[in-house]
Motif scaffolding. Structure first.
Motif, PDB file in Angstrom:
ATOM      1  N   PHE A 156     -77.120  49.448  48.292  1.00  0.00           N
ATOM      2  CA  PHE A 156     -77.501  50.421  47.294  1.00  0.00           C
ATOM      3  C   PHE A 156     -76.579  51.445  46.973  1.00  0.00           C
ATOM      4  O   PHE A 156     -76.434  51.973  45.877  1.00  0.00           O
ATOM      5  N   GLY A 157     -75.838  51.728  47.833  1.00  0.00           N
ATOM      6  CA  GLY A 157     -74.445  52.913  47.770  1.00  0.00           C
ATOM      7  C   GLY A 157     -73.555  52.415  46.798  1.00  0.00           C
ATOM      8  O   GLY A 157     -73.166  52.897  45.841  1.00  0.00           O
ATOM      9  N   ALA A 158     -73.199  50.990  46.858  1.00  0.00           N
ATOM     10  CA  ALA A 158     -72.412  50.442  45.888  1.00  0.00           C
ATOM     11  C   ALA A 158     -73.109  50.191  44.635  1.00  0.00           C
ATOM     12  O   ALA A 158     -72.217  50.225  43.590  1.00  0.00           O
ATOM     13  N   LEU A 159     -74.429  49.964  44.869  1.00  0.00           N
ATOM     14  CA  LEU A 159     -75.278  49.786  43.396  1.00  0.00           C
ATOM     15  C   LEU A 159     -75.065  51.288  42.689  1.00  0.00           C
ATOM     16  O   LEU A 159     -74.984  50.863  41.393  1.00  0.00           O
ATOM     17  N   PHE A 160     -75.090  52.093  43.167  1.00  0.00           N
ATOM     18  CA  PHE A 160     -75.143  53.421  42.800  1.00  0.00           C
ATOM     19  C   PHE A 160     -73.776  53.663  42.168  1.00  0.00           C
ATOM     20  O   PHE A 160     -73.539  54.230  41.093  1.00  0.00           O
ATOM     21  N   ALA A 161     -72.960  53.547  42.995  1.00  0.00           N
ATOM     22  CA  ALA A 161     -71.376  53.579  42.499  1.00  0.00           C
ATOM     23  C   ALA A 161     -71.375  52.743  41.280  1.00  0.00           C
ATOM     24  O   ALA A 161     -70.453  53.364  40.257  1.00  0.00           O
ATOM     25  N   GLY A 162     -71.693  51.554  41.326  1.00  0.00           N
ATOM     26  CA  GLY A 162     -71.333  50.786  39.878  1.00  0.00           C
ATOM     27  C   GLY A 162     -72.085  51.398  38.953  1.00  0.00           C
ATOM     28  O   GLY A 162     -71.652  51.380  37.718  1.00  0.00           O
ATOM     29  N   ALA A 163     -73.489  52.099  38.917  1.00  0.00           N
ATOM     30  CA  ALA A 163     -74.212  52.767  37.992  1.00  0.00           C
ATOM     31  C   ALA A 163     -73.198  53.735  37.458  1.00  0.00           C
ATOM     32  O   ALA A 163     -73.192  54.132  36.346  1.00  0.00           O
ATOM     33  N   VAL A 164     -72.766  54.788  38.367  1.00  0.00           N
ATOM     34  CA  VAL A 164     -71.861  55.734  37.878  1.00  0.00           C
ATOM     35  C   VAL A 164     -70.453  55.410  37.176  1.00  0.00           C
ATOM     36  O   VAL A 164     -70.414  56.038  36.136  1.00  0.00           O
ATOM     37  N   MET A 165     -69.845  54.238  37.562  1.00  0.00           N
ATOM     38  CA  MET A 165     -68.714  53.701  36.696  1.00  0.00           C
ATOM     39  C   MET A 165     -69.267  53.422  35.425  1.00  0.00           C
ATOM     40  O   MET A 165     -68.374  53.174  34.390  1.00  0.00           O
TER      41      MET A 165
END
Length: 295
Positions: free
Chosen positions: A260-269
């Protein structure tokens, strides 16, 4: 020689308009509503940015606490492991080229429909307006077979053509009113000075329509950047996926065990380019709104 005394000018009395109780109540109410609206908009965005620096265990243990360690590991993981970098590059290419073609063709069409009188002009306007009312769900299947027949199904050029055709009617409809409001005397003066129609359009009339161009460019950029249905149906090759497809596949790839951390990072990008474009063109957008309110 008699001494002369200079008297200072009397201070001008400043008169302030009386502030009524109703005005104060209206101002307080509007500021309260705007504050609440700002909180509603910014709170999820800031929470998403906060989660992008946490691990999945931290997110489930304390979703509103600060991360124990600030690092960009999730962004690196999302960019490389999940393939967000490749999807990001595809999205920038598709949306950038589509937006350029849409703005160029839309502005030229709107200028001709607004400034020139020719047979069938009203019919063309009505057909473009009809394109706005056509549901995209009904166009997906015909578009699929058209692109398949052209050999462009699942390719980036096919998606660029689809995006351009999708945003074209709105662009023309939006810009016609701007070109109609521009003074015809300027185009006539350019013609007297020997400027051709192309030069009059690109060097004189088009720069005068910059507020409208910026407004419709922002709206088109946001709509194309977040487009999901068209690439989902027409862009089936995973090497050519755009961000919305990649994020959906990443979120559903491992069920509840997803990073989920990487998923939120992808959402921010995914969100950042939209914010950057808005910040760059916000002055043009506000000028367009102010110009529209004075008409």
């Amino acid at each position: 020689m008699a001494a002369t005394t200079v008297t200072p000018p009397a201070r001008a009395e400043t008169r302030r308009a009386p502030v009524h109780t109703g005005d104060r109540v209206a101002a307080a109410t509007s500021h309260t509503v705007l504050s609440l609206w700002t909180f509603v908009v910014l709170a999820p965005l800031l929470w998403t940015v906060l989660q992008s620096f946490k691990t999945s265990a931290e997110i489930f243990a304390s979703p509103f606490a600060l991360p124990h360690r600030w690092s960009f590991d999730n962004y690196v993981s999302a960019w490389t492991t999940a393939g967000i970098g490749r999807y990001f590059a595809n999205t920038v290419l598709v949306v950038g080229v589509s937006l350029f073609l849409t703005m160029l063709l839309g502005a030229m069409s709107a200028y001709v429909l607004a400034r020139f009188d020719f047979p069938g002009r009203g019919v063309v306007k009505q057909l473009i307006l009809a394109g706005l009312t056509f549901p995209i769900f009904l166009a997906v299947v015909p578009l699929f077979f058209v692109l398949q027949g052209m050999g462009l199904l699942g390719t980036l050029p096919g998606l660029i053509l689809t995006y351009t055709a999708y945003a074209y009617p709105f662009t023309v409809f939006f810009l016609i009113s701007y070109f109609e409001e521009l003074p015809a005397e300027i185009a006539e003066a350019a013609a007297i000075d020997g400027a051709s129609e192309w030069r009059t359009f690109f060097q004189i009339m088009l720069p005068m329509a910059r507020p409208g161009m910026a407004s419709v460019a922002i709206l088109n950029f946001v709509g194309l950047w977040n487009q999901f249905l068209l690439p989902l149906v027409l862009n089936t090759d995973q090497d050519h996926w755009v961000l919305t497809q990649g994020m959906a596949a990443f979120a559903s790839s491992a069920g509840y065990s997803v990073d989920f951390g990487a998923l939120f990072a992808g959402a921010v990008m995914t969100i950042v380019p939209v914010l950057v474009v808005y910040i760059i063109f916000q002055r043009r957008l506000r000028g367009s709104v102010a110009q529209g309110s004075l008409k």
